[in-house]
Design a protein around this motif. Structure first.
Motif, PDB file in Angstrom:
ATOM      1  N   LEU A   1       0.824  -1.203   0.000  1.00 24.43           N
ATOM      2  CA  LEU A   1       0.000   0.000   0.000  1.00 24.43           C
ATOM      3  C   LEU A   1       0.859   1.255   0.000  1.00 24.43           C
ATOM      4  CD1 LEU A   1      -2.861   1.030  -0.045  1.00 24.43           C
ATOM      5  CD2 LEU A   1      -2.899   0.934   2.431  1.00 24.43           C
ATOM      6  N   GLY A   2       1.904   1.255   0.789  1.00 22.81           N
ATOM      7  CA  GLY A   2       2.801   2.405   0.813  1.00 22.81           C
ATOM      8  C   GLY A   2       3.494   2.602  -0.526  1.00 22.81           C
ATOM      9  N   GLY A   3       3.859   1.503  -1.173  1.00 23.38           N
ATOM     10  CA  GLY A   3       4.485   1.590  -2.490  1.00 23.38           C
ATOM     11  C   GLY A   3       3.560   2.178  -3.534  1.00 23.38           C
ATOM     12  N   LEU A   4       2.273   1.843  -3.456  1.00 27.66           N
ATOM     13  CA  LEU A   4       1.304   2.428  -4.380  1.00 27.66           C
ATOM     14  C   LEU A   4       1.215   3.933  -4.194  1.00 27.66           C
ATOM     15  CD1 LEU A   4      -1.629  -0.135  -4.220  1.00 27.66           C
ATOM     16  CD2 LEU A   4      -0.108   0.298  -6.136  1.00 27.66           C
ATOM     17  N   ILE A   5       1.203   4.364  -2.944  1.00 32.52           N
ATOM     18  CA  ILE A   5       1.117   5.796  -2.664  1.00 32.52           C
ATOM     19  C   ILE A   5       2.383   6.500  -3.139  1.00 32.52           C
ATOM     20  CG2 ILE A   5       0.976   7.512  -0.817  1.00 32.52           C
ATOM     21  CD1 ILE A   5      -0.745   5.425   0.717  1.00 32.52           C
ATOM     22  N   ILE A   6       3.532   5.926  -2.851  1.00 32.95           N
ATOM     23  CA  ILE A   6       4.802   6.524  -3.291  1.00 32.95           C
ATOM     24  C   ILE A   6       4.862   6.571  -4.818  1.00 32.95           C
ATOM     25  CG2 ILE A   6       7.297   6.159  -3.359  1.00 32.95           C
ATOM     26  CD1 ILE A   6       7.008   4.972  -0.509  1.00 32.95           C
ATOM     27  N   TYR A   7       4.436   5.507  -5.474  1.00 32.26           N
ATOM     28  CA  TYR A   7       4.439   5.480  -6.940  1.00 32.26           C
ATOM     29  C   TYR A   7       3.526   6.556  -7.496  1.00 32.26           C
ATOM     30  CZ  TYR A   7       3.742   3.873 -11.706  1.00 32.26           C
ATOM     31  OH  TYR A   7       3.649   3.819 -13.061  1.00 32.26           O
ATOM     32  N   TYR A   8       2.344   6.696  -6.910  1.00 31.74           N
ATOM     33  CA  TYR A   8       1.404   7.705  -7.400  1.00 31.74           C
ATOM     34  C   TYR A   8       1.967   9.111  -7.244  1.00 31.74           C
ATOM     35  CZ  TYR A   8      -2.770  10.546  -7.805  1.00 31.74           C
ATOM     36  OH  TYR A   8      -3.671  11.507  -8.170  1.00 31.74           O
ATOM     37  N   LEU A   9       2.641   9.363  -6.130  1.00 29.14           N
ATOM     38  CA  LEU A   9       3.153  10.707  -5.869  1.00 29.14           C
ATOM     39  C   LEU A   9       4.397  11.055  -6.702  1.00 29.14           C
ATOM     40  CD1 LEU A   9       2.828  10.961  -2.003  1.00 29.14           C
ATOM     41  CD2 LEU A   9       1.535  12.209  -3.716  1.00 29.14           C
ATOM     42  N   PHE A  10       5.305  10.110  -6.888  1.00 29.30           N
ATOM     43  CA  PHE A  10       6.611  10.458  -7.409  1.00 29.30           C
ATOM     44  C   PHE A  10       6.991   9.801  -8.731  1.00 29.30           C
ATOM     45  CE2 PHE A  10       6.975  10.882  -2.756  1.00 29.30           C
ATOM     46  CZ  PHE A  10       7.201  12.245  -2.722  1.00 29.30           C
ATOM     47  N   ALA A  11       6.096   9.115  -9.395  1.00 25.52           N
ATOM     48  CA  ALA A  11       6.480   8.400 -10.610  1.00 25.52           C
ATOM     49  C   ALA A  11       6.671   9.326 -11.808  1.00 25.52           C
ATOM     50  CB  ALA A  11       5.442   7.335 -10.957  1.00 25.52           C
ATOM     51  N   GLY A  12       6.223  10.551 -11.740  1.00 21.09           N
ATOM     52  CA  GLY A  12       6.430  11.476 -12.852  1.00 21.09           C
ATOM     53  C   GLY A  12       5.414  11.330 -13.955  1.00 21.09           C
ATOM     54  N   ARG A  13       4.199  10.998 -13.597  1.00 20.49           N
ATOM     55  CA  ARG A  13       3.153  10.841 -14.596  1.00 20.49           C
ATOM     56  C   ARG A  13       2.769  12.203 -15.153  1.00 20.49           C
ATOM     57  NH1 ARG A  13      -1.302   7.523 -13.554  1.00 20.49           N
ATOM     58  NH2 ARG A  13      -0.514   5.477 -13.867  1.00 20.49           N
ATOM     59  N   GLY A  14       2.341  12.222 -16.385  1.00 12.37           N
ATOM     60  CA  GLY A  14       1.855  13.445 -17.014  1.00 12.37           C
ATOM     61  C   GLY A  14       2.956  14.317 -17.594  1.00 12.37           C
ATOM     62  N   LYS A  15       4.199  13.906 -17.496  1.00 14.78           N
ATOM     63  CA  LYS A  15       5.290  14.673 -18.084  1.00 14.78           C
ATOM     64  C   LYS A  15       5.584  14.123 -19.459  1.00 14.78           C
ATOM     65  CE  LYS A  15       7.425  15.747 -13.691  1.00 14.78           C
ATOM     66  NZ  LYS A  15       8.609  15.582 -12.847  1.00 14.78           N
ATOM     67  N   ALA A  16       5.659  14.999 -20.407  1.00 17.68           N
ATOM     68  CA  ALA A  16       5.903  14.554 -21.784  1.00 17.68           C
ATOM     69  C   ALA A  16       7.376  14.674 -22.125  1.00 17.68           C
ATOM     70  CB  ALA A  16       5.084  15.378 -22.763  1.00 17.68           C
TER      71      ALA A  16
END
Length: 91
Positions: free
Chosen positions: A76-91
């Motif tokens: 669960l913590g990994g999902l939250i960390i991934y959502y926050l810091f994965a860099g989604r939406g950057k082209a």
């Protein structure tokens, strides 16, 4: 402050998730008979979807494996960390 602006929306979503993490971490993931509890199945499905998303990203294999390890070892913590810091939406 301008550098933190893109993360504010993610933090607003992640705060309730962190509260949920604290509540769920005090509960057992398994039922008394050894089977997964209902939220365990939900967490498993979310982890699988996150893993699929990690391997669809155009990153190097090392970065993909790092994110996959974070999600695998901290469900669960990994999902939250991934959502926050994965860099989604950057082209």
């Amino acid at each position: 402050m301008n550098k933190l602006a893109p993360y504010l929306n993610r933090v607003a979503v992640a705060l309730p998730m962190l509260a949920l993490l604290l509540v769920m971490s005090s509960c057992s993931r398994y039922n008394a008979n050894g089977g997964l509890a209902t939220w365990g199945y939900v967490l498993l499905a979310l982890d699988i979807l996150a893993m699929i998303d990690v391997f669809r990203q155009p990153w190097s294999i090392g970065k993909k494996l790092l994110w996959a390890a974070i999600i695998f070892f901290f469900p669960l913590g990994g999902l939250i960390i991934y959502y926050l810091f994965a860099g989604r939406g950057k082209a």
